[in-house]
Design a protein around this motif. Structure first.
Motif, short mmCIF file in Angstrom:
data_model
loop_
_atom_site.label_atom_id
_atom_site.label_comp_id
_atom_site.label_asym_id
_atom_site.label_seq_id
_atom_site.Cartn_x
_atom_site.Cartn_y
_atom_site.Cartn_z
N PRO A 1 -14.21 -4.47 -3.00
CA PRO A 1 -13.08 -5.30 -3.43
C PRO A 1 -11.80 -4.48 -3.57
O PRO A 1 -11.19 -4.44 -4.62
N ARG A 2 -11.40 -3.88 -2.48
CA ARG A 2 -10.27 -2.94 -2.52
C ARG A 2 -8.96 -3.62 -2.87
O ARG A 2 -8.66 -4.71 -2.42
N LYS A 3 -8.21 -2.92 -3.67
CA LYS A 3 -6.91 -3.36 -4.18
C LYS A 3 -5.89 -3.42 -3.05
O LYS A 3 -5.04 -4.30 -3.00
N ASN A 4 -5.97 -2.45 -2.15
CA ASN A 4 -4.97 -2.34 -1.07
C ASN A 4 -5.53 -1.40 -0.01
O ASN A 4 -6.74 -1.17 0.04
N MET A 5 -4.67 -0.85 0.85
CA MET A 5 -5.14 -0.01 1.95
C MET A 5 -5.08 1.49 1.62
O MET A 5 -5.10 2.32 2.53
N VAL A 6 -4.98 1.82 0.35
CA VAL A 6 -4.90 3.23 -0.05
C VAL A 6 -6.29 3.78 -0.39
O VAL A 6 -7.04 3.13 -1.12
N ARG B 1 -4.69 8.44 1.56
CA ARG B 1 -4.67 7.90 2.91
C ARG B 1 -4.27 6.44 2.84
O ARG B 1 -4.82 5.70 2.03
N GLN C 1 -11.78 4.07 -3.27
CA GLN C 1 -10.82 3.01 -3.17
C GLN C 1 -10.77 2.28 -4.49
O GLN C 1 -11.82 1.89 -5.02
N GLU C 2 -9.60 2.14 -5.03
CA GLU C 2 -9.47 1.41 -6.28
C GLU C 2 -9.59 -0.09 -6.00
O GLU C 2 -9.34 -0.54 -4.89
N CYS C 3 -9.99 -0.82 -7.03
CA CYS C 3 -10.36 -2.23 -6.83
C CYS C 3 -9.40 -3.18 -7.52
O CYS C 3 -8.73 -2.82 -8.48
N SER D 1 0.83 -1.21 0.00
CA SER D 1 0.00 0.00 0.00
C SER D 1 0.86 1.26 0.00
O SER D 1 0.57 2.23 -0.72
N MET E 1 -10.36 -8.54 4.71
CA MET E 1 -11.49 -7.99 3.98
C MET E 1 -12.84 -8.39 4.59
O MET E 1 -13.87 -8.31 3.93
N ARG F 1 -6.62 -10.51 -6.94
CA ARG F 1 -7.40 -10.70 -5.72
C ARG F 1 -6.96 -11.92 -4.94
O ARG F 1 -6.94 -11.91 -3.71
#
Lengths: 337, 337, 337, 337
Positions: free
Chosen positions: D262-267, B257, D277-279, B132, B266, D286
């Motif tokens: 389905p977030r890609k990461n913690m950003v 962020r 949030q990007e996926c 991240s 998740m 995933r």
């Protein structure tokens, strides 16, 4: 009294909101008179809000309108003078923040309030009447948070509103007095303490024009309060996602966050930009309910003969803190109180 | 070279993680030797990780093990001395943060690194290898953020780990050097700038024991960098929800962020507590992947004869900033650099 | 007409909300009369809301109160009869959902509405007046969604309210008519289509009592609409986190979700349970604003002589779909329309 | 055995991932041979993964390579035949989903597995090895959920991958067998029950090409299980925000959601699109960790002489359910089992 006759001075963006709320939503109140130097604003108020009497002179309105109460939404430089005049004329006073722009005039208002102790005086720190802030405050009062460690609060206007801010920049008292004063009031309210040291910094990251007036487009301050709690404030003008007012209170037992995503509503959009929530774009949108609640509280206090929680000295103290933060920023030095 | 023979010194919590990664996950590496004063740790490493040679004396390990590289995870006070010794013996060196506990010894490492320019020296700022943080850094480098305004970063250990922290408190160099040094490194990395002023405050909000050692259980600092960017750090020991490492970088075009909800995975739970996400409870859990990535990078640099992005001077500079923040906190004064 | 004189029948939970809104918030309206078989409710309305005239007989209220409009919040079985009577007496009618409990009586209302075409008839599908649903609907109408693929909507009451539900179970028309009818209306509104097939299942997972009345404590249905869109509904009584009303509309260009976290407000709590948001606990809390908005729309329609978007036939059609879903559930078979 | 010699058949997208994991990450395993009809794939595997032996004929690979185990990632139509052949030759077998495309051939594999009871047979339902799904499953087994009410699971591929899906459409067994089979396996695993009725619908909302092959671009099914639990599946090809795999299990005591964003990461990104949030954009992204975990489990089972949790009959049963859902969709009728 079963209906409070209210006059309003100032019909700008926020003034019109107050005027409209009084004339349509607030119970036991009527908008009897309005005062503005701007004729268009006056005629709009007459037409859309059915205000009975319109004035371009404040004292004339006070003297000729048979009012019970006055709502002051004029430029900051006029707040104290108008509040004192109205108090002396026996009116209840609701005054927008900041109370004043110097410590002296704030103290003069406090004196006038004390001298007219039967009248209601209330300051427009509307965030205290926002349902989410109220909920957080209640949790804190219940002890959920434990001992407060850090109070962090941001007030950042949207970049989309920058033209208005730039036009107004020479009349501005700076980001701390214009914007952060709400965060300062929240900190005092929630921490139940006063600051003992302040260090502020900032700069012009996008708009050099603020520098010409000794201000930044984003400024921040770190404070320590007399109960040892820390506070961090950010005030700015350049949020690209919307009107970013958020607060975090970290305590020894829990942390509360209010508005960390300044979502417009309960809708989430999933599209090529990801999973997203659109944001509030203005104080009017974010604090719509709070503006109603605070005005209702003002009217209720008058009718029920009680005193509002927010007192004149809250205005004096917040103004003073904002002033010291500004001084720290301008002189790049640590200020101990 | 197609397999790097690595010796590790220190087999505590983090030391064991590195040892295990090297022995099982890191490609082109083998864990040839381990050194610890703790016999239990050594026999656990022997048993679980199949380490060939075990030592209680660092120099003995260096001299008797035919190593290519050394990984230093010993107490902070030993870092510099061990790094210099190993560099002089021709070994590649991976050293955990902080580089050292005084500016002088950090500079001595820098000299040893310069004198052995063909060897790889890398510092363990693992957050730079967290997916991240890497993603955010890439976005910043692409210009997504615009000009950076505020860098805010928290490192707060869970309250549930307080016993360990209290046991270790007299050996601790303080929250800024122990905890915030990662945030400081991130700020330098992401802002590409150095601080010019620092003001730090803090206190003991839950655990008075830290005060006895001149520290707080939560401390914070406000810094201005030489590109005018602001930075705010919070380091603490009392997060009730978990291991709270989060970073926000506010820019003129966007805000990023990282980890603002330090979610464990998740999974969302909806029950009588509301809608909730459970949190990571330790650095091991949060940065599991980053620890693997950084060690692989170290080995890849050795094999491919390239230099890691994180240099000895990054350690010196971060250590110095953490030291100045500590000084500001202890002396309650503003420090200009 | 510049003030609509309204009578209300039914002063239960929702009835009292409507009564209070009319008497205090709704512009251009006054609560002239109230009717209930429950004397306590009547005396509370008299005391708290200052209702002028109280009745225990519906027809008496209609005939003796000089009303312009009637708001029907009585038990579902009385809706149609009361609506028709009031329409024939020349009154405007606001009727709570469901329109009726049989198709026949719904059609009879439609006839009465048609026969009194100058009067306003509006059905209480308040979700259409919730700001978030309105926002989503607007996005859909703007084409943001593309072609709709799946409409998913849940209406699950909190487990904490189960006692009330169980007490009422023998008067209930079943989960589809009681709860899912709102989701059905939303689907018809947002998809602009009618179902062509329905399959419903369900069961008693926590409360066997529902089975005794041919119902489940949670039921669901899968429908295909005549534009090929799919819809999935869940209606239940056992949500442990609160009042779970959420909707997702998946389209070819985007997906919209409304209320997927049924958050109470903008406060987030970080504590030993993780990072969490507390939830709305009742329809009154979640749809507070929507109840005001819909009633204002009813009054505005009367004053401005316009027709509301929600027509009697929307009630008929939703009732019919809910009825067919109930039938599918009870008979465990696929129903094609 | 302390190192499992593995041969792989199929080197497409997923085949290459498995090959790469085996050759670089999986402990106690080596990729000894690879088989593909595609010469480019083979030479890439040779070059990038250092595979010793390459074959274009499956049986040749089995007979000439001294393998302990085989990983089958060939087209679905070949799975059963290859699995049976390898089992009969004494090899351990890992087979990608689906087990087969007819019930008969699945049963034939079951027989071969039973006849070679000392060999490991494992099916590639990788979601069971995803950390979030594992965590949710553990919570369920601990009783957190109470009695399960509704299992809802989506598998929707990103619209950005549609070209690949369209190219492959004539070899596809349909959305239920290609996509939803994972959700079906999850439902059986988490509900510990089997379906007793199925109704499926769907359509071509964006891509008519699927209709030509008797499929939809989005299909859904409602099932009731023999413990009364309900399940709702959505499988599709048109998600604009990314690779949307999400699951919700509603129980009487709590609800669990996995991947609802389905977030890609913690950003998180805050910009003119809101807070977003990007996926994840693909199954590879995933389920990166799950693919490693499942293969490690396969190898561990061989080394430690134990049996994997996922058995051949799990493949048969899921395939059969997917087949019946397809039948329900095609024939537009309710199927009772």
């Amino acid at each position: 009294m079963n209906k409070v006759r209210i006059g309003i001075v100032g019909l700008g963006r926020l003034g019109f909101i107050h005027a409209k709320n009084i004339s349509s939503i607030i119970k036991n109140a009527e908008l009897s008179a309005a005062c503005s130097l701007n004729k268009e604003e006056l005629s709009r108020a007459k037409k859309e809000l059915n205000v009975g009497y319109c004035f371009s002179d404040f004292k004339e309105m006070i003297n000729d309108s048979d009012l019970n109460a006055i709502v002051i939404v004029s430029p900051s430089a006029n707040h104290c003078e108008q509040a004192i005049y109205a108090l002396q004329k026996g009116l209840h006073v609701f005054c927008e923040k900041p109370l004043g722009i110097t410590l002296q005039e704030c103290l003069a208002v406090e004196e006038a309030v004390a001298a007219n102790a039967n009248q209601v005086f209330m300051l427009g720190f509307m965030r205290r009447y926002d349902p989410s802030y109220m909920y957080a405050k209640q949790k804190i009062d219940e002890g959920v948070l434990g001992k407060p460690i850090l109070f962090r609060s941001y007030s950042v206007d949207p970049e989309s509103a920058i033209d208005g801010a730039l036009k107004y920049v020479e009349h501005s008292a700076g980001q701390f007095l214009d914007m952060a004063i709400h965060d300062i009031d929240l900190a005092r309210w929630m921490l139940k303490a006063e600051p003992k040291s302040i260090f502020a910094i900032g700069g012009c990251y996008a708009h050099k024009e603020f520098a010409e007036h000794g201000d930044g487009d984003n400024v921040s301050a770190l404070l320590q309060f007399d109960n040892e709690s820390m506070a961090f404030f950010l005030a700015g003008r350049t949020a690209t996602h919307g009107y970013n007012v958020e607060t975090e209170i970290i305590g020894t037992k829990a942390t509360l966050r209010i508005g960390s995503v300044p979502r417009k509503n309960m809708v989430e959009i999933l599209d090529s930009h990801g999973v997203r929530q659109e944001c509030s774009q203005s104080f009017q949108e974010r604090f719509e309910v709070a503006f109603v609640n605070e005005m209702q509280e003002f009217v209720d206090c008058i009718i029920e003969n009680k005193k509002p929680e927010i007192k004149a000295e809250d205005g004096t103290k917040s103004t003073n803190i904002a002033y010291l933060a500004t001084k720290s920023f301008k002189e790049n030095k640590l200020i101990k109180i």
